[in-house]
Design a protein around this motif. Sequence first.
Motif, PDB file in Angstrom:
ATOM      1  N   ASN A  42      32.642  48.397  42.374  1.00  0.00           N
ATOM      2  CA  ASN A  42      33.622  48.403  41.290  1.00  0.00           C
ATOM      3  C   ASN A  42      35.022  48.791  41.771  1.00  0.00           C
ATOM      4  O   ASN A  42      35.952  48.821  40.985  1.00  0.00           O
ATOM      5  N   LYS A  43      35.171  49.074  43.054  1.00  0.00           N
ATOM      6  CA  LYS A  43      36.490  49.386  43.611  1.00  0.00           C
ATOM      7  C   LYS A  43      36.943  48.262  44.534  1.00  0.00           C
ATOM      8  O   LYS A  43      37.571  48.495  45.555  1.00  0.00           O
ATOM      9  N   LEU A  44      36.634  47.033  44.150  1.00  0.00           N
ATOM     10  CA  LEU A  44      36.914  45.862  44.974  1.00  0.00           C
ATOM     11  C   LEU A  44      38.185  45.153  44.526  1.00  0.00           C
ATOM     12  O   LEU A  44      38.412  44.964  43.342  1.00  0.00           O
ATOM     13  N   ILE A  45      38.994  44.786  45.506  1.00  0.00           N
ATOM     14  CA  ILE A  45      40.186  43.979  45.259  1.00  0.00           C
ATOM     15  C   ILE A  45      40.031  42.716  46.094  1.00  0.00           C
ATOM     16  O   ILE A  45      39.681  42.794  47.274  1.00  0.00           O
ATOM     17  N   ILE A  46      40.285  41.568  45.477  1.00  0.00           N
ATOM     18  CA  ILE A  46      40.153  40.288  46.180  1.00  0.00           C
ATOM     19  C   ILE A  46      41.509  39.595  46.203  1.00  0.00           C
ATOM     20  O   ILE A  46      42.197  39.546  45.186  1.00  0.00           O
ATOM     21  N   GLY A  47      41.870  39.060  47.358  1.00  0.00           N
ATOM     22  CA  GLY A  47      43.113  38.302  47.480  1.00  0.00           C
ATOM     23  C   GLY A  47      44.083  38.977  48.439  1.00  0.00           C
ATOM     24  O   GLY A  47      44.073  40.193  48.611  1.00  0.00           O
ATOM     25  N   THR A  48      44.934  38.161  49.036  1.00  0.00           N
ATOM     26  CA  THR A  48      45.825  38.681  50.073  1.00  0.00           C
ATOM     27  C   THR A  48      46.930  39.561  49.511  1.00  0.00           C
ATOM     28  O   THR A  48      47.240  40.600  50.092  1.00  0.00           O
ATOM     29  N   LYS A  49      47.541  39.185  48.397  1.00  0.00           N
ATOM     30  CA  LYS A  49      48.648  39.982  47.857  1.00  0.00           C
ATOM     31  C   LYS A  49      48.181  41.371  47.445  1.00  0.00           C
ATOM     32  O   LYS A  49      48.789  42.379  47.806  1.00  0.00           O
ATOM     33  N   GLN A  50      47.078  41.426  46.703  1.00  0.00           N
ATOM     34  CA  GLN A  50      46.567  42.711  46.237  1.00  0.00           C
ATOM     35  C   GLN A  50      46.035  43.535  47.410  1.00  0.00           C
ATOM     36  O   GLN A  50      46.191  44.755  47.434  1.00  0.00           O
ATOM     37  N   SER A  51      45.408  42.866  48.376  1.00  0.00           N
ATOM     38  CA  SER A  51      44.885  43.571  49.554  1.00  0.00           C
ATOM     39  C   SER A  51      46.023  44.188  50.355  1.00  0.00           C
ATOM     40  O   SER A  51      45.941  45.340  50.783  1.00  0.00           O
ATOM     41  N   LEU A  52      47.083  43.427  50.545  1.00  0.00           N
ATOM     42  CA  LEU A  52      48.241  43.928  51.288  1.00  0.00           C
ATOM     43  C   LEU A  52      48.842  45.138  50.571  1.00  0.00           C
ATOM     44  O   LEU A  52      49.170  46.145  51.200  1.00  0.00           O
ATOM     45  N   THR A 112      38.260  50.096  53.270  1.00  0.00           N
ATOM     46  CA  THR A 112      37.810  49.075  54.211  1.00  0.00           C
ATOM     47  C   THR A 112      38.485  47.756  53.860  1.00  0.00           C
ATOM     48  O   THR A 112      38.564  47.392  52.692  1.00  0.00           O
ATOM     49  N   VAL A 113      38.946  47.046  54.881  1.00  0.00           N
ATOM     50  CA  VAL A 113      39.584  45.744  54.696  1.00  0.00           C
ATOM     51  C   VAL A 113      38.649  44.671  55.243  1.00  0.00           C
ATOM     52  O   VAL A 113      38.096  44.815  56.327  1.00  0.00           O
ATOM     53  N   PHE A 114      38.464  43.606  54.471  1.00  0.00           N
ATOM     54  CA  PHE A 114      37.656  42.467  54.899  1.00  0.00           C
ATOM     55  C   PHE A 114      38.585  41.271  55.064  1.00  0.00           C
ATOM     56  O   PHE A 114      39.358  40.965  54.156  1.00  0.00           O
ATOM     57  N   VAL A 115      38.493  40.603  56.217  1.00  0.00           N
ATOM     58  CA  VAL A 115      39.348  39.455  56.508  1.00  0.00           C
ATOM     59  C   VAL A 115      38.471  38.298  56.976  1.00  0.00           C
ATOM     60  O   VAL A 115      37.585  38.481  57.811  1.00  0.00           O
ATOM     61  N   ALA A 116      38.727  37.115  56.445  1.00  0.00           N
ATOM     62  CA  ALA A 116      37.989  35.920  56.863  1.00  0.00           C
ATOM     63  C   ALA A 116      38.563  35.423  58.191  1.00  0.00           C
ATOM     64  O   ALA A 116      39.779  35.309  58.342  1.00  0.00           O
ATOM     65  N   LYS A 117      37.680  35.124  59.139  1.00  0.00           N
ATOM     66  CA  LYS A 117      38.107  34.664  60.460  1.00  0.00           C
ATOM     67  C   LYS A 117      38.846  33.333  60.400  1.00  0.00           C
ATOM     68  O   LYS A 117      39.694  33.063  61.241  1.00  0.00           O
ATOM     69  N   ASP A 118      38.514  32.497  59.402  1.00  0.00           N
ATOM     70  CA  ASP A 118      39.149  31.178  59.336  1.00  0.00           C
ATOM     71  C   ASP A 118      40.362  31.145  58.405  1.00  0.00           C
ATOM     72  O   ASP A 118      40.919  30.079  58.147  1.00  0.00           O
ATOM     73  N   ALA A 119      40.794  32.300  57.937  1.00  0.00           N
ATOM     74  CA  ALA A 119      42.006  32.355  57.098  1.00  0.00           C
ATOM     75  C   ALA A 119      43.222  32.082  57.982  1.00  0.00           C
ATOM     76  O   ALA A 119      43.210  32.375  59.175  1.00  0.00           O
ATOM     77  N   GLU A 120      44.278  31.519  57.374  1.00  0.00           N
ATOM     78  CA  GLU A 120      45.485  31.240  58.135  1.00  0.00           C
ATOM     79  C   GLU A 120      46.081  32.561  58.631  1.00  0.00           C
ATOM     80  O   GLU A 120      46.251  33.501  57.869  1.00  0.00           O
ATOM     81  N   LYS A 121      46.376  32.592  59.917  1.00  0.00           N
ATOM     82  CA  LYS A 121      46.818  33.839  60.552  1.00  0.00           C
ATOM     83  C   LYS A 121      48.087  34.411  59.926  1.00  0.00           C
ATOM     84  O   LYS A 121      48.216  35.620  59.761  1.00  0.00           O
ATOM     85  N   HIS A 122      49.038  33.540  59.564  1.00  0.00           N
ATOM     86  CA  HIS A 122      50.285  34.060  58.997  1.00  0.00           C
ATOM     87  C   HIS A 122      50.058  34.713  57.636  1.00  0.00           C
ATOM     88  O   HIS A 122      50.860  35.526  57.189  1.00  0.00           O
TER      89      HIS A 122
END
Length: 81
Positions: free
Chosen positions: A9-19, A29-39
């Motif tokens: 219940n303490k999960l945030i999804i998406g790059t803007k909110q994660s940043l 803890t940060v989760f990042v997809a290996k195939d996400a665009e590096k920039h």
Amino acid sequence: MLEELRNNNKLIIGTKQSLRAVKENTAQTVFVAKDAEKHVVRPIEEYAKENEIQIVYAESMKKLGKACGISIGAAAAVILK
């Protein structure tokens, strides 16, 4: 590690909110997809490393999205403190 995401219940999804969570030092803890665009995910990774926040890499955006319980891919997700 990805199993932790689905019912958290303490999960945030998406790059803007994660940043934002990483910058504000509210991320556990940060989760990042290996195939996400590096920039897109590089700033999240850099802030996480600076703040000594654990980074977990998912095989793909599809698998990360599925682990988060959504039907689309996700580049990044965060579990809050």
